[in-house]
Each structure stands twice: as structure tokens, then as C-alpha cells.
Motif scaffolding. Structure first.
Motif, PDB file in Angstrom:
ATOM      1  N   LYS A  87      47.990  50.396  49.519  1.00  0.00           N
ATOM      2  CA  LYS A  87      46.565  50.516  49.849  1.00  0.00           C
ATOM      3  C   LYS A  87      45.729  50.793  48.609  1.00  0.00           C
ATOM      4  N   GLN A  88      46.230  51.694  47.758  1.00  0.00           N
ATOM      5  CA  GLN A  88      45.497  52.025  46.541  1.00  0.00           C
ATOM      6  C   GLN A  88      45.522  50.860  45.555  1.00  0.00           C
ATOM      7  N   ALA A  89      46.617  50.112  45.541  1.00  0.00           N
ATOM      8  CA  ALA A  89      46.712  48.936  44.672  1.00  0.00           C
ATOM      9  C   ALA A  89      45.626  47.932  45.028  1.00  0.00           C
ATOM     10  N   ARG A  90      45.429  47.711  46.311  1.00  0.00           N
ATOM     11  CA  ARG A  90      44.401  46.783  46.779  1.00  0.00           C
ATOM     12  C   ARG A  90      43.012  47.243  46.326  1.00  0.00           C
ATOM     13  N   ARG A  91      42.721  48.533  46.464  1.00  0.00           N
ATOM     14  CA  ARG A  91      41.415  49.057  46.067  1.00  0.00           C
ATOM     15  C   ARG A  91      41.168  48.838  44.575  1.00  0.00           C
ATOM     16  N   ASN A  92      42.180  49.128  43.751  1.00  0.00           N
ATOM     17  CA  ASN A  92      42.029  48.994  42.304  1.00  0.00           C
ATOM     18  C   ASN A  92      41.933  47.546  41.859  1.00  0.00           C
ATOM     19  N   ALA A  93      42.580  46.642  42.582  1.00  0.00           N
ATOM     20  CA  ALA A  93      42.544  45.219  42.217  1.00  0.00           C
ATOM     21  C   ALA A  93      41.128  44.666  42.291  1.00  0.00           C
ATOM     22  N   GLU A  94      40.311  45.209  43.178  1.00  0.00           N
ATOM     23  CA  GLU A  94      38.956  44.711  43.353  1.00  0.00           C
ATOM     24  C   GLU A  94      38.090  44.926  42.111  1.00  0.00           C
ATOM     25  N   GLN A  95      38.515  45.817  41.217  1.00  0.00           N
ATOM     26  CA  GLN A  95      37.805  46.032  39.958  1.00  0.00           C
ATOM     27  C   GLN A  95      37.989  44.856  38.997  1.00  0.00           C
ATOM     28  N   HIS A  96      38.927  43.971  39.322  1.00  0.00           N
ATOM     29  CA  HIS A  96      39.240  42.834  38.450  1.00  0.00           C
ATOM     30  C   HIS A  96      38.782  41.519  39.079  1.00  0.00           C
ATOM     31  N   ILE A 111      40.479  37.816  38.196  1.00  0.00           N
ATOM     32  CA  ILE A 111      41.111  36.806  39.038  1.00  0.00           C
ATOM     33  C   ILE A 111      40.286  36.645  40.309  1.00  0.00           C
ATOM     34  N   GLU A 112      40.520  35.576  41.014  1.00  0.00           N
ATOM     35  CA  GLU A 112      39.876  35.383  42.314  1.00  0.00           C
ATOM     36  C   GLU A 112      40.663  36.197  43.336  1.00  0.00           C
ATOM     37  N   VAL A 113      40.377  37.490  43.377  1.00  0.00           N
ATOM     38  CA  VAL A 113      41.171  38.416  44.186  1.00  0.00           C
ATOM     39  C   VAL A 113      41.210  38.012  45.660  1.00  0.00           C
ATOM     40  N   GLU A 114      40.143  37.350  46.126  1.00  0.00           N
ATOM     41  CA  GLU A 114      40.073  36.990  47.539  1.00  0.00           C
ATOM     42  C   GLU A 114      41.203  36.052  47.959  1.00  0.00           C
ATOM     43  N   ALA A 148      36.591  38.120  39.823  1.00  0.00           N
ATOM     44  CA  ALA A 148      36.053  37.077  38.953  1.00  0.00           C
ATOM     45  C   ALA A 148      34.582  37.340  38.637  1.00  0.00           C
ATOM     46  N   LYS A 149      33.836  37.807  39.617  1.00  0.00           N
ATOM     47  CA  LYS A 149      32.397  38.064  39.439  1.00  0.00           C
ATOM     48  C   LYS A 149      32.165  39.127  38.357  1.00  0.00           C
ATOM     49  N   TYR A 150      32.910  40.215  38.436  1.00  0.00           N
ATOM     50  CA  TYR A 150      32.748  41.300  37.461  1.00  0.00           C
ATOM     51  C   TYR A 150      33.153  40.831  36.070  1.00  0.00           C
ATOM     52  N   TYR A 151      34.234  40.050  35.988  1.00  0.00           N
ATOM     53  CA  TYR A 151      34.697  39.517  34.705  1.00  0.00           C
ATOM     54  C   TYR A 151      33.631  38.618  34.081  1.00  0.00           C
ATOM     55  N   ALA A 152      33.080  37.707  34.874  1.00  0.00           N
ATOM     56  CA  ALA A 152      32.069  36.780  34.361  1.00  0.00           C
ATOM     57  C   ALA A 152      30.834  37.524  33.857  1.00  0.00           C
ATOM     58  N   GLU A 153      30.439  38.581  34.544  1.00  0.00           N
ATOM     59  CA  GLU A 153      29.259  39.344  34.130  1.00  0.00           C
ATOM     60  C   GLU A 153      29.473  39.983  32.760  1.00  0.00           C
ATOM     61  N   ARG A 154      30.668  40.500  32.524  1.00  0.00           N
ATOM     62  CA  ARG A 154      30.959  41.138  31.242  1.00  0.00           C
ATOM     63  C   ARG A 154      31.055  40.105  30.123  1.00  0.00           C
ATOM     64  N   VAL A 155      31.614  38.944  30.421  1.00  0.00           N
ATOM     65  CA  VAL A 155      31.684  37.874  29.421  1.00  0.00           C
ATOM     66  C   VAL A 155      30.279  37.389  29.069  1.00  0.00           C
ATOM     67  N   LEU A 156      29.421  37.281  30.067  1.00  0.00           N
ATOM     68  CA  LEU A 156      28.033  36.867  29.822  1.00  0.00           C
ATOM     69  C   LEU A 156      27.317  37.829  28.871  1.00  0.00           C
ATOM     70  N   ASP A 157      27.625  39.109  28.973  1.00  0.00           N
ATOM     71  CA  ASP A 157      27.026  40.089  28.066  1.00  0.00           C
ATOM     72  C   ASP A 157      27.408  39.792  26.615  1.00  0.00           C
ATOM     73  N   VAL A 158      28.661  39.362  26.409  1.00  0.00           N
ATOM     74  CA  VAL A 158      29.116  39.018  25.058  1.00  0.00           C
ATOM     75  C   VAL A 158      28.435  37.738  24.580  1.00  0.00           C
ATOM     76  N   MET A 178      39.018  30.042  36.716  1.00  0.00           N
ATOM     77  CA  MET A 178      38.324  31.087  37.464  1.00  0.00           C
ATOM     78  C   MET A 178      36.997  31.451  36.805  1.00  0.00           C
ATOM     79  N   LEU A 179      36.991  31.580  35.465  1.00  0.00           N
ATOM     80  CA  LEU A 179      35.767  31.917  34.752  1.00  0.00           C
ATOM     81  C   LEU A 179      34.708  30.835  34.954  1.00  0.00           C
ATOM     82  N   LYS A 180      35.125  29.585  34.889  1.00  0.00           N
ATOM     83  CA  LYS A 180      34.195  28.473  35.082  1.00  0.00           C
ATOM     84  C   LYS A 180      33.506  28.580  36.444  1.00  0.00           C
TER      85      LYS A 180
END
Length: 411
Positions: free
Chosen positions: A361-370, A184-187, A372-382, A23-25
Motif C-alpha cells: 500500500k505504501q509502495a503504491r502511494r510513493n510511486a505516484e510521486q514519479h 513513468i506512466e504510473v497509471e 509522468a506529469k510531475y517529471y515533465a514539469e521539472r524537465v520544463l523548468d530546466v 513517456m516524456l514526449k
């Protein structure tokens, strides 16, 4: 940026780490970066080159632990290929085999090394020791982990506060430790991608009726996952709710043991084992579940919980810090401390459809915080921090090794 991912597990092998690296790749490539992978081959004496030479599989020897294979620490045949990649940063995902190779390559070519610590190894010692010398073995694992994660890398990434505390409070590391929950690839798991007919087909395939209440577990069938907790609890739930089914997706060393346990408890009709399923089919099984349950206390993060939430499935998790970073009791899921609480929560969700709907419904909303795009951006910062702080001079401690391999060409 030219990024090298070094890992001892990668598709087609399927597990949490393998999935997260793949997923990160893809997420990094979507942002315009070039990503190269060094991983393990399933053949002992064969190198293979794939994806236009951007993926190298080096020979690996089976370890006897699931699908994991161990490599040599310096496979000379691929050194020149890796050198030609001209990597800006190396990101290792294992402490052994390929991880040691990553460390050597990083020093040899003066490339910053970022490492993600995925696995709480102390929880897996029993696979090697079989119950003997556990204390001594844990000390050895602690020493090796600390040496790799504290002494030889540029920056360290961990997925949860639980793992952060392991390094800061127990191992007393002084370096930077970045907490970045794995994405994860939430989609892939969104329920709108799956039609009613598709869900009906999978229910029929595994013998689940339309009015059954389905508790789902996805993971390895092994001691550290505490699957017997769910099976033993199922006995009491079935007495009160005959339409309650426990659906277990996965395989592992304790699979036969759990089959026998279900038979012994006389609940085989209400505990369904699918065995290992293809990676691309896993989201289909989330679609037919009402809740997702786990009693494992050995996770570094618990990606299957996030997968369930992305599929709008309510998670019901044991009280462990790995899950508390994602699940908020009563807001997007349930947290339990023991079997009594677990059975009470399942009963409440089974009987209260409005609460179940609200939590999902709330679980779905919170999952979007995880994502792949957001994860990759934070890893790129490191990565940027590692590159910025990398010494500009070249190490020369591998000069002798270079002389040894001089003249060797890639196949």
C-alpha cells in the motif's frame, strides 16, 4: 514551446531509456507543447519520416549491443527539416551518434541543449573489451562523457544522487547538475485496471498456481543485472517453500546461461523464463507477482522498481543508492546487503501477509510521486533555465559545413 528530443533508442525498441523518452514526449504534449523526435532507423541506408514529419529516423548501423544502433554524426538529408521545426530547445538522451548530431545542430542554429545522462557506461565496458584493456577503456569513456556532459551542453539532468555524485565527486564538473528522477506512466500499472480473470489468464499462461508466491524480476538478462544472485538464492527458498516461484521477464546475452544455471540447481520448475514480452503486456506480469526483486548495482535509477510500486508490488532491492532514493526499508519495501538477508526478507514476506499488504500500500502511494506529469514539469523548468541563459549571438563555426550541404534538399 517547440522541443526536440534526440535519442538513439525509441519505440518500437523497448528498454528503460526508450520508454522514458516516449513517456516524456506524451507528457509534454499533454501540457500543450510541440515535441519533435530524431532517432535511429533500423535500416542502414534509409531515412523515414513519421508522425506528420515530427519524427525522423536516420540510418543506423547495429552495434552488437542489444538493439542499439549507431548513426553518423551529421546526416545531411534531414538538416533542412530540423531547421524548419524552429526548435526552442534540444534535449539529447545519448552521448554518441544522435547525441553528437544534437550537439552540432544546437551550435549551428544557436539552440540551447539540455542533456540527460541515462547510463553508467563504465559498467558496460565489458561488452566491447571482452575483459581486455578495461582500465584504459574506462578512462576513455570517462573523458568522452565528461567532454559531452560538461563542455558542450547548456544544462545537465541526471536521474539520481548516485549519478550526481559521479559527476560532482569523481568527474569534478563545475556546471549545474539537476537531479530529476525519471517518471513513468504510473497509471498503466494500477492494479484496479486489471480484473481477476485477466490475472488468472496470465497465471495459467505461464504455469503459476493461485497459491504460488511469485518473486518477479523484469529486465535485461545480462552480467550487470546480477540475475544469478536471484536464481542461486531461489534454490534455498524452494527447499523451505515449494510454492515459491521466481518469474523472470526479459531477454539478453546471458539468457542461456541462466537457463543452464536453473537446471544445474534442479529448480527449473520454480524459475520461469518468459523471454522478451511486448511492451503493452508488461503490466500484466506485475499483477501476478507478490514481490519484485533486483540485485543489480549498475542502475542509474531502476524504473522497474517504480513500475512494481505503482502496481502495488513490494520491492525487495539490493543496497544501492539508486534504489535508496525510492525504497525506504520497512516503509515501502525491503533493502538487503547479501543473500542471507535477501532470503530472510523473502521468507518474512511470504509468511507475513499483513506486513506484505502494508508495504504494498505504501509502495503504491510513493510511486505516484514519479508520475509522468510531475517529471515533465521539472524537465520544463530546466528547459526554461537553458533558454534564459542561451547567448543571443549565433555561432559561425559551421559555416563551411553549411556551404557543403547547400543545395541538398530533404527527401
Amino acid at each position: 514551446m517547440r522541443i526536440g528530443l534526440f535519442t538513439d533508442t525509441y519505440p518500437p525498441y523497448i528498454n528503460g531509456v526508450s520508454t522514458s523518452i516516449s513517456m516524456l514526449k506524451h507528457a509534454l504534449e499533454k501540457q500543450g507543447h510541440q515535441v519533435f523526435v530524431v532517432t535511429v532507423n533500423n535500416e542502414i541506408a534509409k531515412y523515414s519520416y513519421e508522425d506528420g514529419g515530427k519524427l525522423i529516423r536516420i540510418p543506423g548501423v547495429p552495434t552488437g549491443i542489444y538493439d542499439y544502433r549507431l548513426t553518423g554524426i551529421y546526416p545531411v538529408r534531414c538538416i533542412n527539416k530540423i531547421k524548419k521545426w524552429k526548435l526552442d530547445v534540444i534535449h539529447s538522451h545519448t552521448e554518441f551518434g544522435v547525441g553528437t548530431f544534437a550537439r552540432i545542430i544546437a551550435k549551428q542554429f544557436n539552440i540551447p541543449l539540455v542533456h540527460t545522462y541515462h547510463t553508467m557506461y563504465e559498467d558496460y565496458i565489458h561488452y566491447i573489451t571482452k575483459g581486455y584493456f578495461d582500465h584504459a577503456s574506462k578512462k576513455i569513456v570517462e573523458y568522452l562523457t565528461l567532454f559531452y556532459c560538461d563542455k558542450t551542453i547548456s544544462e545537465l539532468i541526471v536521474p539520481t544522487k548516485k549519478t550526481y555524485d559521479l559527476f560532482k565527486e569523481k568527474y569534478k564538473v563545475r556546471r549545474n547538475v539537476h537531479i530529476i528522477p525519471t517518471g513513468i506512466e504510473v497509471e498503466r500499472f494500477y492494479k484496479e485496471k486489471y480484473t481477476t480473470s485477466m490475472k488468472t489468464e496470465y497465471r495459467k499462461k505461464i504455469g503459476i498456481n493461485s497459491d504460488d508466491f511469485v518473486i518477479l524480476f523484469v529486465g535485461r538478462l545480462a552480467q550487470e543485472k546480477n540475475v544469478e544472485f536471484l536464481i542461486e538464492s531461489q534454490k534455498d527458498l524452494v527447499k523451505k517453500y515449494p510454492n515459491c516461484k521466481l518469474l523472470i521477464i526479459g531477454d539478453g546475452p546471458d539468457a542461456d546461461k541462466y537457463h543452464v544455471l536453473a537446471e544445474k540447481l534442479k529448480i527449473s520448475d520454480n524459475v520461469i523464463f518468459t523471454g522478451k514480452v511486448p511492451w503493452e503486456e508488461v503490466p500484466n506480469y506485475y499483477q501476478i507477482a507478490n514481490v519484485f526483486a533486483t540485485a543489480s548495482v549498475t542502475e542509474t535509477q531502476g524504473l522497474t522498481v517504480i513500475e512494481a510500486m505503482a502496481a502495488s508490488i513490494t520491492p525487495v532491492c539490493i543496497d544501492d543508492e539508486s534504489f535508496r532514493n525510492v525504497v525506504v526499508d520497512g516503509l515501502n519495501g525491503k533493502i538487503f546487503k547479501n543473500k542471507r538477508q535477501y532470503k530472510k526478507q523473502i521468507s518474512e514476506l511470504l509468511c507475513n501477509k499483513d506486513e506484505l499488504k502494508m508495504l504494498s500500500k505504501q509502495a503504491r502511494r510513493n510511486a505516484e510521486q514519479h508520475s509522468a506529469k510531475y517529471y515533465a514539469e521539472r524537465v520544463l523548468d530546466v528547459y526554461k533555465i537553458a533558454i534564459m541563459n542561451q547567448p543571443k549571438y549565433k555561432y559561425n563555426i559551421f559555416g563551411r559545413v553549411k556551404k557543403i550541404i547547400k543545395g541538398n534538399e530533404d527527401e
